[in-house]
Enzyme design. Structure first.
Site, PDB file in Angstrom:
ATOM      1  N   ASP A  21      91.630 -21.259 -24.004  1.00  0.00           N
ATOM      2  CA  ASP A  21      90.964 -20.057 -23.505  1.00  0.00           C
ATOM      3  C   ASP A  21      90.815 -20.165 -21.991  1.00  0.00           C
ATOM      4  O   ASP A  21      90.076 -21.019 -21.507  1.00  0.00           O
ATOM      5  CB  ASP A  21      89.592 -19.967 -24.211  1.00  0.00           C
ATOM      6  N   ASN A  23      89.718 -17.784 -19.806  1.00  0.00           N
ATOM      7  CA  ASN A  23      88.697 -16.998 -19.098  1.00  0.00           C
ATOM      8  C   ASN A  23      87.300 -17.144 -19.685  1.00  0.00           C
ATOM      9  O   ASN A  23      86.395 -16.395 -19.371  1.00  0.00           O
ATOM     10  CB  ASN A  23      89.101 -15.521 -19.043  1.00  0.00           C
ATOM     11  N   ASP A  25      85.932 -16.608 -22.654  1.00  0.00           N
ATOM     12  CA  ASP A  25      85.304 -15.700 -23.625  1.00  0.00           C
ATOM     13  C   ASP A  25      85.320 -16.272 -25.041  1.00  0.00           C
ATOM     14  O   ASP A  25      84.956 -15.596 -25.997  1.00  0.00           O
ATOM     15  CB  ASP A  25      85.972 -14.309 -23.590  1.00  0.00           C
ATOM     16  N   ASP A  29      94.061 -17.416 -25.164  1.00  0.00           N
ATOM     17  CA  ASP A  29      94.813 -16.302 -24.578  1.00  0.00           C
ATOM     18  C   ASP A  29      96.143 -16.794 -24.006  1.00  0.00           C
ATOM     19  O   ASP A  29      96.412 -17.997 -23.996  1.00  0.00           O
ATOM     20  CB  ASP A  29      93.971 -15.610 -23.493  1.00  0.00           C
ATOM     21  N   ASP A 202     107.673 -12.237 -40.218  1.00  0.00           N
ATOM     22  CA  ASP A 202     106.569 -12.314 -41.169  1.00  0.00           C
ATOM     23  C   ASP A 202     106.949 -11.638 -42.484  1.00  0.00           C
ATOM     24  O   ASP A 202     107.500 -10.531 -42.474  1.00  0.00           O
ATOM     25  CB  ASP A 202     105.376 -11.590 -40.522  1.00  0.00           C
ATOM     26  N   GLU A 268     110.019 -16.033 -42.679  1.00  0.00           N
ATOM     27  CA  GLU A 268     108.948 -16.467 -43.578  1.00  0.00           C
ATOM     28  C   GLU A 268     109.203 -15.751 -44.887  1.00  0.00           C
ATOM     29  O   GLU A 268     108.887 -14.576 -45.043  1.00  0.00           O
ATOM     30  CB  GLU A 268     107.566 -16.089 -43.048  1.00  0.00           C
TER      31      GLU A 268
HETATM   32  C1  GLC Z   1     101.984 -14.035 -43.240  1.00  0.00           C
HETATM   33  C2  GLC Z   1     101.182 -14.679 -42.159  1.00  0.00           C
HETATM   34  C3  GLC Z   1      99.731 -14.587 -42.514  1.00  0.00           C
HETATM   35  C4  GLC Z   1      99.357 -13.134 -42.635  1.00  0.00           C
HETATM   36  C5  GLC Z   1     100.268 -12.416 -43.627  1.00  0.00           C
HETATM   37  C6  GLC Z   1     100.137 -10.934 -43.508  1.00  0.00           C
HETATM   38  O1  GLC Z   1     101.903 -14.735 -44.437  1.00  0.00           O
HETATM   39  O2  GLC Z   1     101.613 -15.983 -41.949  1.00  0.00           O
HETATM   40  O3  GLC Z   1      98.902 -15.227 -41.589  1.00  0.00           O
HETATM   41  O4  GLC Z   1      98.029 -13.006 -43.052  1.00  0.00           O
HETATM   42  O5  GLC Z   1     101.612 -12.713 -43.385  1.00  0.00           O
HETATM   43  O6  GLC Z   1     100.734 -10.485 -42.334  1.00  0.00           O
HETATM   44 CA    CA Z   2      90.110 -15.924 -23.492  1.00  0.00          CA
END
Ligand code: GLC
Ligand code: CA
Length: 540
Positions: A21, A23, A25, A29, A202, A268
């Site tokens: 991080d 900044n 918060d 980032d 994804d 994935e």
């Molecule tokens: C994939 C990601 C996971 C996310 C899901 C929905 O499995 O790795 O983190 O919640 O997709 O996008």
């Molecule tokens: Ca930050």
């Protein structure tokens, strides 16, 4: 020789919210990532994969995207992304970004428009809206459950239902709609133009659905969680792995290949096993797919040996580079999966050392190089939508990294004003004082130095490059394989034997020089919960 980089790369997965991080918060980032890229280059990885940092309400911490071509203000700006990519390239690190095509956020302008539009309108057709079943449409269109628990359909005011395989804030897109297809071509092009080297896609197995009830054997609960489903032997999965997805990936591959350099995409895709995964890595589709069978294997020599064998056998004919992964942001850290306390740490390091000797590419998850365990967070800290449904959340592997210092936030947040110490978004355990990067740096037997040494040795022996693995006969509880003819130049080529002891007693080692060990230096037999690499006399 000259292989594309991704075939043998070690990629380091960054969960931006929890990496660093800049900044103060309490949220990681992009600038925080850029500031620590030299740490990653020195660790010895070849690439980084950054989880989503796009504009998002953050209900699933970025996997709910509202604008695919902009950066969420909590993470920074597009200029910060450009700066990150440029700095990574200066350090010879490749950059893989996350692409989320299965669903958008419900805050995406398309979904806002769809909700307000008429049933049957073009705006609704970008998503999967249907009338319900039952007399007044009060029953959802199919019996599907969402991966996060609860029904996979939500009904809106005018009575129609929309599909969300994940949270109700993540409506699924309709990939039969050409506008959706076209939009993603633009998104890919946008990031390719900005210089990214690859995409992690994804839920690549999810884009197309067969809308009908799922059939499960009597006594088993309905679920859309593919990992759970395949583990329980449920084979009817109308929501997953429909063949339509492949046409999309062929088109993406063409697009990606039309750019200069070796760009890539990694899937994935949760499939029952390596054999089904093979479809995703045919020559004109994905360059790679995550091999979750390795991650799902229990601490068992038999299981590990089987996965190595079946992976190489399944991928051989497609000539796809295998991948290996033990941890990511969705699963319990492997440091905590294999048992408790120090024993689990020894096992985790041994599994890692074995993985790094396998051909193909490996994916590391931030913090595993520090030996971080899973954190059991009290319910008030759990933010993951998965935990709301009582299925247990994933926050425990997402606790911010400890960099330095003696108390939280352990250097994770730069604190601009000393009077206002920032707490990270998830609390770090006080015991992490011994696990910070600073605490492990230069300490010979630390997990961090072990990773550095193993990555350097993997590179020196070019272990990612060669596809040749010979599984060797081994006593019960022991995994053993030979990598023939590895190592730099033709005259320094050598055979390497890898031995991993998952058994209950020490095991004798073959003759040769031990060049890497996962725990204490090995003298004599290999103790349990340990692995070694041995330079062996070459076999003719
Ligand atoms: C994939 C990601 C996971 C996310 C899901 C929905 O499995 O790795 O983190 O919640 O997709 O996008
Ligand atoms: Ca930050």
């Amino acid at each position: 020789m000259d292989q594309p980089w991704w075939r043998e790369a070690v990629a380091y997965q960054i969960y931006p919210r929890s990496f660093a991080d800049s900044n103060g918060d309490g949220l990681g980032d992009l600038q925080g990532i850029t500031d620590h890229l030299d740490y990653l280059a020195a660790l010895g990885v070849d690439a980084i994969w950054i989880c989503p940092f796009y504009t998002s309400p953050q209900n699933d911490h970025g996997y709910d995207v509202a604008d695919y071509c902009d950066v969420d203000p909590i993470f920074g700006t597009l200029a910060d992304a450009d700066h990150l990519i440029a700095r990574a390239h200066e350090l010879a690190l490749k950059v893989i970004v996350d692409l989320v095509p299965n669903h958008t956020s419900s805050a995406h302008p398309w979904f806002v428009e769809a909700r307000a539009a008429e049933p049957g309108s073009p705006a609704r057709d970008r998503y999967i809206f249907r009338d319900g079943r039952g007399e007044n449409g009060e029953e959802p269109p199919t019996n599907w459950r969402s991966v996060f628990g609860g029904p996979a359909w939500t009904r809106i005011e005018d009575g129609q239902w929309y599909l969300h395989l994940f949270d109700h804030d993540q409506p699924d897109l309709n990939w039969h709609n050409p506008e959706v297809v076209e939009e993603f071509t633009k998104i890919l092009t946008f990031w390719l133009d900005r210089g990214v080297d690859g995409f992690r896609v994804d839920i690549a197995h999810g884009l197309f659905k067969e809308l009908r009830d799922q059939v499960v054997p009597e006594g088993l609960a309905l679920t859309s969680d593919a990992a759970v489903m395949y583990e329980r032997g449920v084979t009817d999965a109308p929501m997953w792995d429909n063949l339509g997805v492949h046409e999309i990936y062929r088109a993406w591959r063409k697009l990606i290949d039309s750019f200069d350099g070796d760009r890539m995409m990694v899937a994935e895709a949760w499939t029952p096993g390596p054999a089904e995964l093979r479809r995703y890595v045919r020559a004109d589709e994905f360059n790679q797919a995550f091999n979750f069978s390795w991650l799902q294997a229990p601490w068992s020599a038999e299981a590990f040996t089987n996965v190595i064998g079946s992976t190489l056998q399944a991928l051989g004919p497609s000539r796809a580079a295998p991948t290996w992964v033990l941890s990511n942001h969705d699963v319990v850290r492997h440091r905590s999966r294999y048992g408790d306390g120090l024993q689990a740490l020894h096992r985790a390091r041994a599994a890692t050392l074995t993985m790094l000797a396998l051909p193909g590419s490996a994916y590391l998850y931030q913090g595993e190089e520090l030996g971080l365990p899973q954190v059991y967070l009290p319910p008030e800290y759990q933010e993951d939508p998965w935990s709301e449904t009582g299925e247990g959340g994933r926050d425990g592997c997402r606790v911010p990294l400890p960099w330095s210092g003696f108390e939280p936030p352990f250097g994770f947040s730069e604190v601009p004003d000393e009077d206002l110490p920032t707490q990270p978004w998830l609390p770090q355990p006080a015991e992490w004082v011994d696990l910070t990067v600073a605490a492990q740096n230069g300490v010979r037997d630390s997990t961090l130095e072990f990773y550095r040494a193993a990555l350097a040795a993997r590179r020196a022996f070019a272990l990612g490059a060669d596809e040749d693995v010979e599984l060797l006969d081994a006593p019960e509880g022991v995994v053993s394989f030979r990598r023939g003819g590895v190592g730099g130049s033709p005259d320094t080529r050598t055979d390497l034997i890898v031995v991993l002891n998952c058994g209950m007693e020490p095991t004798p080692l073959p003759e040769g020089e031990i060049v890497m060990y996962s725990g204490d230096p090995v003298v004599g037999d290999l103790p349990t919960d340990a692995a070694v690499w041995i330079i062996a006399p070459a076999v003719e």
